[in-house]
Design an enzyme around this catalytic site. Structure first.
Site, PDB file in Angstrom:
ATOM      1  N   GLU A 137     -11.196  -0.294  11.939  1.00 19.54           N
ATOM      2  CA  GLU A 137     -10.223   0.475  11.157  1.00 19.54           C
ATOM      3  C   GLU A 137     -10.922   1.099   9.954  1.00 19.54           C
ATOM      4  O   GLU A 137     -11.678   0.428   9.252  1.00 19.54           O
ATOM      5  CB  GLU A 137      -9.109  -0.466  10.677  1.00 19.54           C
ATOM      6  CG  GLU A 137      -8.003   0.252   9.918  1.00 19.54           C
ATOM      7  CD  GLU A 137      -6.961  -0.693   9.341  1.00 19.54           C
ATOM      8  OE1 GLU A 137      -7.243  -1.888   9.204  1.00 19.54           O
ATOM      9  OE2 GLU A 137      -5.862  -0.219   9.012  1.00 19.54           O
ATOM     10  N   LYS A 181      -1.083   4.969  12.641  1.00 18.13           N
ATOM     11  CA  LYS A 181      -0.496   3.643  12.384  1.00 18.13           C
ATOM     12  C   LYS A 181       0.993   3.780  12.066  1.00 18.13           C
ATOM     13  O   LYS A 181       1.375   4.572  11.199  1.00 18.13           O
ATOM     14  CB  LYS A 181      -1.238   3.005  11.219  1.00 18.13           C
ATOM     15  CG  LYS A 181      -0.895   1.563  10.960  1.00 18.13           C
ATOM     16  CD  LYS A 181      -1.717   1.038   9.763  1.00 18.13           C
ATOM     17  CE  LYS A 181      -1.357  -0.400   9.447  1.00 18.13           C
ATOM     18  NZ  LYS A 181      -1.974  -0.835   8.172  1.00 18.13           N
ATOM     19  N   CYS A 203      -4.164  -2.735  13.052  1.00 16.88           N
ATOM     20  CA  CYS A 203      -4.066  -3.819  12.063  1.00 16.88           C
ATOM     21  C   CYS A 203      -2.655  -4.419  11.925  1.00 16.88           C
ATOM     22  O   CYS A 203      -2.231  -5.160  12.796  1.00 16.88           O
ATOM     23  CB  CYS A 203      -4.608  -3.338  10.728  1.00 16.88           C
ATOM     24  SG  CYS A 203      -5.230  -4.710   9.722  1.00 16.88           S
TER      25      CYS A 203
END
Lengths: 362, 362
Positions: free
Chosen positions: B112, B193, B233
């Site tokens: 990431e 995301k 994440c």
């Protein structure tokens, strides 16, 4: 910009990825009330399949709950009578241990199919009709002997009793059925295992549904100290049950279960920690103790897990009483530190606790 | 009736609770084809939010997939240029290591926000526009320098490249955006995301959404060796994403991520194992390596987990290449041994991969 957070705030500082350091700032230098309220529980509409009251409780508020998991010995010589007698003794022991420790037990949990041996014939022999929820004891069938003992055990000790599961005889077949008893000895909820394990492989076949019928609803029960979800053993592999329970305000999910020594070491703890962490609730299982002579080696390891996914109590394989405390403040802190409740994206996926089952479902 | 199962059948004998011994029987004494077919994937209708082809692949069939997780050093002196240069070297290393081991790498995964330091100013400086999926390279904005390097890296080594995530500049703001590159250097998928971490507590506030916009769709990508889901994440804490991916035929979920040393030890492995076991797919994460001087201590530990929930490969905190193999036969065996796919009760809860989002969702 530097980050200053006190040691005290560490438990709340449960970030998954605070990558942007510059947006991370201490808001004040002295303790004040949060400027933003802690995440509130979303109001949810119970699924048609979940039997519970419609007023959603807040699992993050309320008193602490003292729970005892009673891991009874499996398959004692003497059969059902011996199992039931030992249950009565161990419930008394659990309650007196709690009293001695100054943490009076609120709720006792038993294991899956704890009142006899796991052979088909024994299950049929030990099965009994289970009274209707709320029915007066005078109206119960004479054969409901294990139920009478559970009611007596709850009443005698003044505790709530999640009586694990026993084989229920109904509709000319068996169900793997859990019962919940109030401190007055009233049957307040039942749950028939909804996911039955059927398997057909080259080397073996195994068909639980040949023996048992499957339940047709999920279940939880309300107490003065919160709402609790119930499911049984293999059910734990289906995450939706715990998710629905959590979204409907349960403090914990309980799974009476009897994993074996093959899948137990691989998945028993993992599944419980996953259900707890993903839903930010407590999770507890209650197993039977291992019968050293049995072909089916029960894993044991009755266990409780915190909303942060930490094991807070566990037995080994032998007879044991595991006492644990569920603290709504821990739920509140977990949800404040990792605000899953307010950050879900129900525009991207359905809320399994709200959406009615699909017409094309199984 | 006694149970005889060979040692060979143990991996398939993954029962959660074969309590009824009398219904458990060996069907033959010599190996024959199963009398009942292995569970088939249920056909599913993609959610409107998931961008992928509509023909559902079967994750339990197809070739083995050789994957390399490239855990790049974080925040190298030299900034973005140094990060990108090291990426190019490590991708080459990963591919040559695979070739030397006789397991030619099919797919390389980065971490990431791997192309620079995690400070706000640095993210803004390193952000770049990301080309449209499928757009010819000649049409790309000049500023898409990291993208050009990723395309070159994929083309140079003839591998698929899931380029972790980088800061994307679009619509006058930033997105935490993952890209996927074909061996021809074509951009085949992007994913912004979708779950941003916002927190407001007494001692600290943290608001990822002050800096980043959130994505508005889930994503996966198709290759000749199967379909793969992508999330980033904090997304891993929302189980629906992996469930949707699995039900739509993904072999694995990939999570470029950067957990810290607080939540990392508690939840990093647990979350991956849970997503893998519950969905009977592979799961892999790719982190940056830890920068020993940084205030934000990255956990590292890029990892891959099997459909049975076993860790099959992991790094420590330092720069590392983790090579793992995803085997569709393991998926098939897992699903045959624990037949979650055929035993779900969509009459009791919604199928998040089918049901359209609710109107009253967030």
């Amino acid at each position: 910009m530097s980050i200053r957070t006190s040691r005290l705030s560490r438990p709340l500082l449960a970030l998954s990825r605070p990558l942007l350091l510059s947006t991370l700032s201490t808001s004040t230098t002295r303790p004040v009330r949060p400027t933003v309220p802690l995440p509130a529980l979303r109001p949810v509409i119970p699924s048609h399949a979940m039997t519970m009251s419609t007023r959603t409780p807040d699992a993050a508020k309320g008193p602490k709950v003292h729970v005892a998991l009673v891991q009874l010995p499996a398959a004692m010589p003497g059969g059902k009578a011996a199992q039931v007698a030992r249950m009565r003794e161990m419930v008394r022991d659990a309650v007196s241990q709690g009293r001695d420790a100054g943490e009076a037990v609120d709720l006792v949990v038993l294991g899956e199919m704890w009142n006899g041996q796991p052979s088909h014939d024994e299950l049929v022999k030990n099965a009994e009709p289970i009274p209707a929820v709320g029915a007066p004891e005078a109206s119960w069938p004479a054969e409901a002997t294990t139920c009478r003992e559970m009611a007596d055990a709850a009443r005698e000790s003044g505790v709530w009793l999640l009586g694990g599961s026993i084989p229920e005889a109904a509709d000319g077949r068996l169900y793997n059925c859990a019962t919940v008893w109030s401190p007055e000895g009233t049957l307040v909820q039942t749950y028939r295992k909804t996911h039955l394990f059927d398997l057909a492989l080259e080397k073996m076949t195994y068909k639980e549904s040949d023996t048992f019928g499957a339940g047709d609803r999920l279940a939880s029960f309300d107490t003065p100290f919160g709402r609790f979800g119930i499911a049984i053993c293999y059910d734990i592999r289906f995450p939706e049950i715990a998710t629905i329970a959590a979204r409907q305000g349960c403090t914990a999910m309980f799974y009476p279960a009897a994993f074996n020594t093959h899948t137990g070491p691989m998945h028993w703890e993992l599944l419980q920690r996953a259900r707890a962490l993903d839903n930010q609730i407590y999770v507890a299982t209650c197993s039977q103790a291992r019968d050293p002579g049995a072909k089916y080696e029960i894993y044991g390891h009755s266990m409780a897990v915190s909303p942060m996914g930490e094991v807070i109590g566990t037995a080994q394989e032998k007879e044991a009483i595991v006492r644990v405390t569920f603290d709504p403040e821990v739920i509140a802190n977990t949800r404040a530190g990792i605000p899953l409740l307010t950050q879900r994206r129900f525009d991207l996926y359905a809320d399994v606790s709200v959406t009615p089952p699909t017409a094309n479902g199984k």
